[in-house]
Design a protein around this motif. Structure first.
Motif, PDB file in Angstrom:
ATOM      1  N   ILE A   1       0.933  -1.596   0.138  1.00 18.48           N
ATOM      2  CA  ILE A   1      -0.310  -0.435  -0.414  1.00 18.48           C
ATOM      3  C   ILE A   1       0.769   1.132   0.148  1.00 18.48           C
ATOM      4  O   ILE A   1       0.366   2.363  -0.287  1.00 18.48           O
ATOM      5  CB  ILE A   1      -0.885  -0.147   1.063  1.00 18.48           C
ATOM      6  N   GLU A   2       1.983   1.371   0.868  1.00 17.90           N
ATOM      7  CA  GLU A   2       2.838   3.221   1.360  1.00 17.90           C
ATOM      8  C   GLU A   2       3.430   2.593   0.009  1.00 17.90           C
ATOM      9  O   GLU A   2       4.604   3.652  -0.008  1.00 17.90           O
ATOM     10  CB  GLU A   2       3.110   2.978   2.449  1.00 17.90           C
ATOM     11  N   GLU A   3       5.024   1.169  -0.390  1.00 16.54           N
ATOM     12  CA  GLU A   3       5.782   1.574  -1.396  1.00 16.54           C
ATOM     13  C   GLU A   3       4.928   1.113  -2.767  1.00 16.54           C
ATOM     14  O   GLU A   3       5.901   1.699  -4.033  1.00 16.54           O
ATOM     15  CB  GLU A   3       6.861   0.877  -0.673  1.00 16.54           C
ATOM     16  N   GLY A   4       4.890  -0.064  -3.249  1.00 21.78           N
ATOM     17  CA  GLY A   4       4.806  -0.900  -3.904  1.00 21.78           C
ATOM     18  C   GLY A   4       4.384  -2.525  -3.854  1.00 21.78           C
ATOM     19  O   GLY A   4       4.456  -2.675  -3.103  1.00 21.78           O
ATOM     20  N   PHE A   5       4.315  -2.452  -5.266  1.00 23.19           N
ATOM     21  CA  PHE A   5       3.906  -4.288  -5.302  1.00 23.19           C
ATOM     22  C   PHE A   5       4.458  -4.854  -6.453  1.00 23.19           C
ATOM     23  O   PHE A   5       4.159  -3.933  -7.692  1.00 23.19           O
ATOM     24  CB  PHE A   5       2.328  -4.049  -5.059  1.00 23.19           C
ATOM     25  N   LEU A   6       4.103  -6.347  -6.947  1.00 25.61           N
ATOM     26  CA  LEU A   6       4.168  -6.779  -8.367  1.00 25.61           C
ATOM     27  C   LEU A   6       2.903  -7.390  -9.139  1.00 25.61           C
ATOM     28  O   LEU A   6       1.945  -7.957  -8.723  1.00 25.61           O
ATOM     29  CB  LEU A   6       5.619  -7.988  -7.988  1.00 25.61           C
ATOM     30  N   LEU A   7       3.031  -6.899  -9.829  1.00 27.00           N
ATOM     31  CA  LEU A   7       2.081  -7.487 -10.859  1.00 27.00           C
ATOM     32  C   LEU A   7       2.251  -8.451 -11.651  1.00 27.00           C
ATOM     33  O   LEU A   7       3.146  -8.100 -12.823  1.00 27.00           O
ATOM     34  CB  LEU A   7       1.503  -5.701 -11.966  1.00 27.00           C
ATOM     35  N   HIS A   8       1.798  -9.260 -11.638  1.00 26.76           N
ATOM     36  CA  HIS A   8       2.217 -10.440 -11.855  1.00 26.76           C
ATOM     37  C   HIS A   8       1.158 -10.879 -13.290  1.00 26.76           C
ATOM     38  O   HIS A   8       0.039 -11.239 -13.454  1.00 26.76           O
ATOM     39  CB  HIS A   8       2.235 -12.179 -10.719  1.00 26.76           C
ATOM     40  N   THR A   9       1.460 -10.674 -14.912  1.00 23.85           N
ATOM     41  CA  THR A   9       0.249 -10.425 -16.036  1.00 23.85           C
ATOM     42  C   THR A   9       0.777 -11.811 -16.789  1.00 23.85           C
ATOM     43  O   THR A   9       0.515 -12.194 -17.450  1.00 23.85           O
ATOM     44  CB  THR A   9       0.914  -9.540 -16.751  1.00 23.85           C
ATOM     45  N   LYS A  10       1.005 -12.380 -16.265  1.00 19.58           N
ATOM     46  CA  LYS A  10       1.470 -14.327 -16.665  1.00 19.58           C
ATOM     47  C   LYS A  10      -0.256 -14.691 -17.326  1.00 19.58           C
ATOM     48  O   LYS A  10      -1.759 -14.741 -17.173  1.00 19.58           O
ATOM     49  CB  LYS A  10       1.009 -15.486 -15.853  1.00 19.58           C
ATOM     50  N   SER A  11      -0.072 -15.081 -18.952  1.00 19.91           N
ATOM     51  CA  SER A  11      -0.726 -14.966 -19.945  1.00 19.91           C
ATOM     52  C   SER A  11      -1.522 -16.393 -19.537  1.00 19.91           C
ATOM     53  O   SER A  11      -1.676 -17.255 -18.993  1.00 19.91           O
ATOM     54  CB  SER A  11      -0.326 -15.631 -20.894  1.00 19.91           C
ATOM     55  N   THR A  12      -3.019 -15.744 -19.896  1.00 18.84           N
ATOM     56  CA  THR A  12      -4.356 -16.688 -19.590  1.00 18.84           C
ATOM     57  C   THR A  12      -4.904 -17.007 -20.880  1.00 18.84           C
ATOM     58  O   THR A  12      -5.407 -16.188 -21.487  1.00 18.84           O
ATOM     59  CB  THR A  12      -5.439 -16.600 -18.729  1.00 18.84           C
ATOM     60  N   LEU A  13      -4.071 -18.261 -21.151  1.00 21.31           N
ATOM     61  CA  LEU A  13      -4.783 -18.896 -23.137  1.00 21.31           C
ATOM     62  C   LEU A  13      -6.014 -19.076 -22.901  1.00 21.31           C
ATOM     63  O   LEU A  13      -6.585 -18.673 -22.065  1.00 21.31           O
ATOM     64  CB  LEU A  13      -3.515 -20.407 -23.040  1.00 21.31           C
ATOM     65  N   PRO A  14      -6.277 -18.537 -24.349  1.00 22.93           N
ATOM     66  CA  PRO A  14      -8.049 -19.287 -24.067  1.00 22.93           C
ATOM     67  C   PRO A  14      -8.235 -20.042 -24.084  1.00 22.93           C
ATOM     68  O   PRO A  14     -10.095 -20.061 -23.461  1.00 22.93           O
ATOM     69  CB  PRO A  14      -7.470 -18.649 -26.499  1.00 22.93           C
ATOM     70  N   GLU A  15      -8.124 -21.478 -23.942  1.00 27.37           N
ATOM     71  CA  GLU A  15      -8.306 -22.652 -24.263  1.00 27.37           C
ATOM     72  C   GLU A  15      -8.659 -22.577 -22.052  1.00 27.37           C
ATOM     73  O   GLU A  15      -9.304 -23.288 -22.218  1.00 27.37           O
ATOM     74  CB  GLU A  15      -7.881 -23.728 -24.026  1.00 27.37           C
ATOM     75  N   MET A  16      -8.071 -21.721 -21.567  1.00 24.89           N
ATOM     76  CA  MET A  16      -8.443 -21.472 -20.366  1.00 24.89           C
ATOM     77  C   MET A  16      -9.622 -21.147 -19.631  1.00 24.89           C
ATOM     78  O   MET A  16     -10.308 -21.550 -19.057  1.00 24.89           O
ATOM     79  CB  MET A  16      -6.954 -21.127 -19.377  1.00 24.89           C
ATOM     80  N   THR A  17      -9.672 -20.114 -20.363  1.00 22.69           N
ATOM     81  CA  THR A  17     -11.288 -19.585 -20.598  1.00 22.69           C
ATOM     82  C   THR A  17     -12.328 -20.355 -21.059  1.00 22.69           C
ATOM     83  O   THR A  17     -13.219 -19.712 -21.003  1.00 22.69           O
ATOM     84  CB  THR A  17     -11.147 -18.003 -21.164  1.00 22.69           C
ATOM     85  N   LEU A  18     -12.278 -21.050 -21.556  1.00 29.11           N
ATOM     86  CA  LEU A  18     -13.339 -22.579 -21.994  1.00 29.11           C
ATOM     87  C   LEU A  18     -14.200 -22.448 -21.682  1.00 29.11           C
ATOM     88  O   LEU A  18     -14.816 -22.186 -19.845  1.00 29.11           O
ATOM     89  CB  LEU A  18     -12.933 -23.550 -22.227  1.00 29.11           C
ATOM     90  N   ASP A  19     -16.176 -21.800 -22.028  1.00 29.50           N
ATOM     91  CA  ASP A  19     -16.548 -21.522 -21.237  1.00 29.50           C
ATOM     92  C   ASP A  19     -16.876 -20.685 -19.739  1.00 29.50           C
ATOM     93  O   ASP A  19     -17.533 -21.062 -18.969  1.00 29.50           O
ATOM     94  CB  ASP A  19     -17.718 -23.508 -20.977  1.00 29.50           C
ATOM     95  N   TRP A  20     -16.245 -19.963 -20.075  1.00 25.99           N
ATOM     96  CA  TRP A  20     -15.940 -18.881 -18.685  1.00 25.99           C
ATOM     97  C   TRP A  20     -17.475 -18.425 -18.210  1.00 25.99           C
ATOM     98  O   TRP A  20     -17.473 -18.359 -16.854  1.00 25.99           O
ATOM     99  CB  TRP A  20     -14.972 -17.852 -19.163  1.00 25.99           C
ATOM    100  N   HIS A  21     -18.514 -18.265 -19.160  1.00 22.92           N
ATOM    101  CA  HIS A  21     -19.291 -17.337 -18.888  1.00 22.92           C
ATOM    102  C   HIS A  21     -20.567 -18.429 -18.000  1.00 22.92           C
ATOM    103  O   HIS A  21     -21.538 -18.018 -17.590  1.00 22.92           O
ATOM    104  CB  HIS A  21     -20.697 -16.793 -19.678  1.00 22.92           C
ATOM    105  N   SER A  22     -19.945 -19.762 -18.367  1.00 26.59           N
ATOM    106  CA  SER A  22     -20.580 -20.789 -16.947  1.00 26.59           C
ATOM    107  C   SER A  22     -19.951 -21.263 -16.268  1.00 26.59           C
ATOM    108  O   SER A  22     -20.680 -21.490 -15.316  1.00 26.59           O
ATOM    109  CB  SER A  22     -21.393 -22.073 -18.123  1.00 26.59           C
ATOM    110  N   LYS A  23     -18.817 -21.354 -15.997  1.00 34.78           N
ATOM    111  CA  LYS A  23     -17.582 -20.910 -15.097  1.00 34.78           C
ATOM    112  C   LYS A  23     -18.232 -20.115 -13.789  1.00 34.78           C
ATOM    113  O   LYS A  23     -17.585 -20.825 -12.351  1.00 34.78           O
ATOM    114  CB  LYS A  23     -17.129 -21.640 -15.380  1.00 34.78           C
TER     115      LYS A  23
END
Length: 882
Positions: free
Chosen positions: A788-810
């Motif tokens: 909060i006061e100094e900094g943080f690590l934003l880890h933007t590791k890729s979420t591949l399309p097949e990992m989002t399969l049927d996201w709207h129902s999950k």
């Protein structure tokens, strides 16, 4: 009566014949005796007088030889110092034993051999003489097709060890060694690509996977093909790495001189960690045990000092002879914790080797001592029935070979030549080389090792080494040969040369003599990346590296406040010829350097696999970056291209925050950023078209709200914007977010850094008796960064399309049942992190027509990231428009 007289006549005749035969035999014996008497008289009267001078001369010759042996021993004994009487006694015994053995066997030492070597005076000025160098280059090209000596290895038969684990004498000759060479695949100089690391043979390329096997889901040990791996086959498969054939050879990934030219630094990986499933790779694990032994220092003493003492003379062949010492006190001062002999050499215009000197290697810290002090650690080497002990601090290590302190008649020193870069031409052709000779001893299996201060050990060198303590000549030993000594890695002074040298090309030399020893940078980052790569377990291939690297470099150099970023380009391991140069060349060299790093990951399995992954290339790259460039910076970070360090609180960039830490926290040496994996914001993602991934293919949109089955990143959005959705609030959870932490650290304090952890620090030297934690350093040396006061690590590791399969129902909708854990896309909360007041939050999120509005939130956007995005996009636009 007549018959009687006849019989008498016959008997008389017969008796007369019998008497005559006896008489003849007597006469024959007398003649033979007379002949022998006459023969002995001839020998006595004629031969003996002639032999006496011959025997006298031979006796004098033996006497002279014997006297020469004792004179030689006397001279060697006189070289011994006056520090310790018992030490003298032991050394004299070693010398006497060795000299007598050499005399009886007819072998001669390098010291005795100088008259049969190319004995001539050699001046260091010949190394930097351009006409001299051009002649040598031309001769080498004509003889070998390359303008420098060819890197090679001499493979020694296995070390003989009896059933009790005691070492037998090494009695090999040069004829017992197998010599393999590794010529360059191109005619560029060995130092033409920011060092010699790019030409070191560490692994086979992907094109040979069908023969040697790949680096994922491997099912067969490398042991069966160790000789083909080293020397190639008649079928055209070339040799690529000699370590499996001779496991005492260190698995070198990088070599470079220190900035002051006083040391040659080696970054070495432990090849035994590559494949550790004991059910499949038992032969490899047993064969590669000496890789662990190379991290166990031994005491060594010189028993013949050699004749390389004249400042202006370098006599070929006049080098020391060594013996294992039975205690630390008995060893020479520079040999109390060593493992390798370093022979420095060059060639003259006749292409004859000129030995410039030999030194003993040293470690920045004792790896065996570190292992002992690690809380709950096991011995460095355990029996296979107990499984393989994963100890990350034994994955990669560093040694140094001191450069001989030689000065010629003109006042020119070897260290000054190396430091100034005058030993390497502008075409990247080296003129000085080093041979690295492992001192072979059985691997110690006790946790307490040997020679750790204050720790008693069950290891008895007198028993284990016994009569085999004399170390063979370099020429009789397995070794790496002709390792080129390239330029120092002084920041921002690296040179990348693509010119193909020819015998007619004029030779020019670097001159970095004006380089300063002051730190050039305050904060730098090291990144290991490739143009394309496979994820762990070979689950997918990604070719987004260029886009990611461009954004990473832009953010950290233009916004976050990093002075410099070193990109270790691992692209050469793929079947593609592409590199990351197209990206790194967009930035000034004062901001970004690209280092060719062709070493392949030896095991790319997932960590939880029965044969867990070992990303050896990444670990060695990080160690190389710290060792090469740590001297030139105050703070260093090792990051992936999908990781962003975001300043928070009152800090607008990391540089200002670190200035504050430096001025106010004298003892703080390591700053740890806890890590969580960000989710891709569903509101900025786009439908995946389904052309490549079978699971995402559909005959149309999903029946629910006409939504696509899979999502992907919008090419018009940055990764920072796409993944600005933290899965937890800040501060991040203490209980688990530390496991994958990333750190900014002082490289002068951290001696070995392993991806997430500072596994060896100055504490092992400054406080050698203290127990060390396995994955962190005790306070006040290491502390957590306050998100909060100094900094943080934003880890933007890729979420591949097949990992989002049927996201709207999950992903659970609001007021509906379902597990948020199954949702792999980010549904941003209206609670924004990093907001100081309501006025800042207003207008930050537009809630109209957002897909996420219908779903339960599972992540939190950060205000500071949102504010950085326009500046990032503008900076990237300027770079790509040039």
């Amino acid at each position: 009566m007549g018959d009687s007289r006849g019989r008498n006549r016959v008997l008389a005749a017969s008796g007369g014949q019998h008497v005559s035969s006896q008489h003849l035999r007597v006469r024959s014996k007398r003649r033979k005796a007379n002949q022998e008497h006459r023969f002995m008289g001839i020998i006595r009267n004629e031969c003996f007088p002639a032999l006496v001078p011959v025997l006298a001369i031979f006796g004098v010759y033996l006497f002279v030889c014997w006297i020469m042996v004792w004179i030689s021993m006397y001279k060697s004994l006189n070289d011994i110092g006056d520090d310790h009487e018992q030490h003298h006694f032991n050394k004299r015994n070693d010398i006497i034993a060795m000299r007598l053995e050499q005399f009886l066997s007819g072998r001669r030492t390098a010291l005795d051999n100088s008259d049969s070597q190319n004995q001539h005076h050699f001046s260091l000025s010949q190394i930097i003489d351009q006409d001299n160098a051009k002649q040598i280059q031309s001769s080498l090209l004509a003889k070998t097709g390359y303008p420098q000596l060819t890197l090679g290895a001499y493979l020694e038969p296995p070390l003989s060890i009896d059933e009790a684990g005691n070492m037998k004498a090494r009695v090999h000759t040069p004829q017992d060694l197998t010599h393999v060479t590794y010529p360059l695949n191109e005619r560029n100089g060995a130092c033409s690509k920011n060092g010699a690391q790019w030409m070191l043979p560490t692994s086979h390329p992907m094109s040979l996977d069908n023969y040697f096997g790949g680096n994922v889901f491997r099912k067969h040990p490398m042991y069966d093909k160790r000789w083909e791996l080293a020397n190639g086959t008649a079928a055209g498969v070339r040799g690529v790495c000699p370590v499996d054939a001779d496991p005492y050879l260190p698995w070198i990934h990088d070599v470079f001189p220190s900035n002051d030219g006083t040391n040659i630094v080696f970054v070495i990986s432990n090849k035994r960690r590559c494949n550790t499933d004991t059910n499949v790779f038992k032969l490899d694990l047993e064969n590669l045990e000496p890789q662990v032994g190379n991290m166990q220092p031994i005491p060594v003493k010189r028993i013949i000092s050699g004749n390389l003492t004249q400042q202006s003379d370098f006599l070929a062949g006049n080098t020391p002879r060594y013996s294992l010492a039975t205690s630390i006190e008995e060893a020479d001062e520079d040999g109390r914790a060593t493992k390798f002999i370093c022979r420095f050499h060059t060639v003259d215009t006749d292409l004859k080797q000129v030995v410039l000197g030999e030194t003993l290697s040293n470690y920045p810290y004792n790896p065996e001592h570190l292992n002992y002090r690690k809380k709950g650690s096991k011995p460095m080497l355990t029996s296979l029935d107990k499984g393989h002990d994963e100890q990350i601090w034994n994955s990669v290590y560093q040694i140094s070979c001191p450069v001989p302190q030689k000065i010629d008649a003109n006042g020119l020193s070897l260290t000054s030549i190396i430091a100034s870069g005058q030993s390497v031409s502008m075409q990247g052709i080296p003129s000085i080389y080093v041979d690295l000779v492992p001192i072979r001893t059985p691997v110690r299996r006790s946790r307490e090792g040997f020679g750790i201060p204050g720790i008693s050990s069950s290891f008895d060198p007198k028993v284990v080494w016994g009569d085999a303590s004399i170390i063979p000549l370099v020429e009789d030993s397995g070794r790496w040969s002709n390792i080129p000594i390239c330029n120092t890695p002084r920041a921002d002074e690296q040179l990348e040369v693509d010119t193909i040298p020819t015998s007619d090309a004029p030779l020019e030399f670097h001159d970095n003599a004006s380089g300063t020893s002051e730190k050039k940078h305050f904060l730098v980052a090291c990144v290991w990346a490739a143009q394309s790569f496979s994820t762990r377990g070979q689950t997918s291939m990604t070719d987004s590296s260029e886009d990611r690297l461009l954004e990473f470099l832009t953010y950290h150099t233009q916004i976050a406040g990093f002075d410099h970023v070193y990109v270790y380009d691992n692209s050469d391991t793929s079947l593609s010829d592409s590199t990351l140069a197209a990206v790194t060349d967009m930035f000034p060299k004062k901001l970004v350097s690209r280092i060719a790093w062709p070493h392949r990951v030896c095991n790319n399995n997932r960590p939880a696999h029965s044969n867990p992954g070992e990303r050896s290339s990444q670990y060695a790259a990080e160690a190389s970056c710290r060792a090469r460039y740590g001297e030139d910076t105050s703070w260093m970070a090792s990051l992936d291209a999908d990781e962003y360090l975001i300043p928070t609180g009152k800090w607008k960039n990391l540089r200002d925050w670190l200035d504050h830490v430096t001025a106010n926290e004298e003892k703080t040496q390591i700053l740890s950023f806890f890590q969580t994996r960000a989710l891709p914001n569903v509101d900025v993602m786009v439908p995946y078209d389904g052309k490549s991934i079978q699971a995402c293919k559909t005959n149309g949109a999903h029946s629910i709200d006409n939504l696509p089955r899979c999502l992907t990143k919008n090419r018009n959005k940055t990764y920072m914007e796409t993944y600005n959705c933290e899965p937890t609030t800040h501060p991040k959870p203490q209980s688990w977010a530390w496991r994958a932490k990333k750190q900014i650290y002082r490289p002068e304090f951290v001696l070995n850094h392993f991806v997430h952890y500072s596994v060896a620090t100055r504490q092992i030297i400054d406080s050698p008796d203290l127990e060390s934690f396995r994955f962190n350093e005790r306070a006040p040396f290491e502390r957590r960064v306050h998100e909060i006061e100094e900094g943080f690590l934003l880890h933007t590791k890729s979420t591949l399309p097949e990992m989002t399969l049927d996201w709207h129902s999950k992903c659970p909708r609001k007021a509906a049942s379902g597990s948020i854990k199954d949702c792999k896309v980010g549904m941003p909360s209206s609670n924004v992190l990093g907001v100081d007041n309501a006025s800042e939050e207003s207008g930050l999120i537009d809630t109209d027509n957002l897909v996420s509005a219908k779903y339960e939130s599972n992540c939190y956007p950060h205000f500071r990231v949102k504010r950085f995005i326009p500046a990032l996009e503008e900076a990237m636009k300027k770079l790509t428009s040039v």
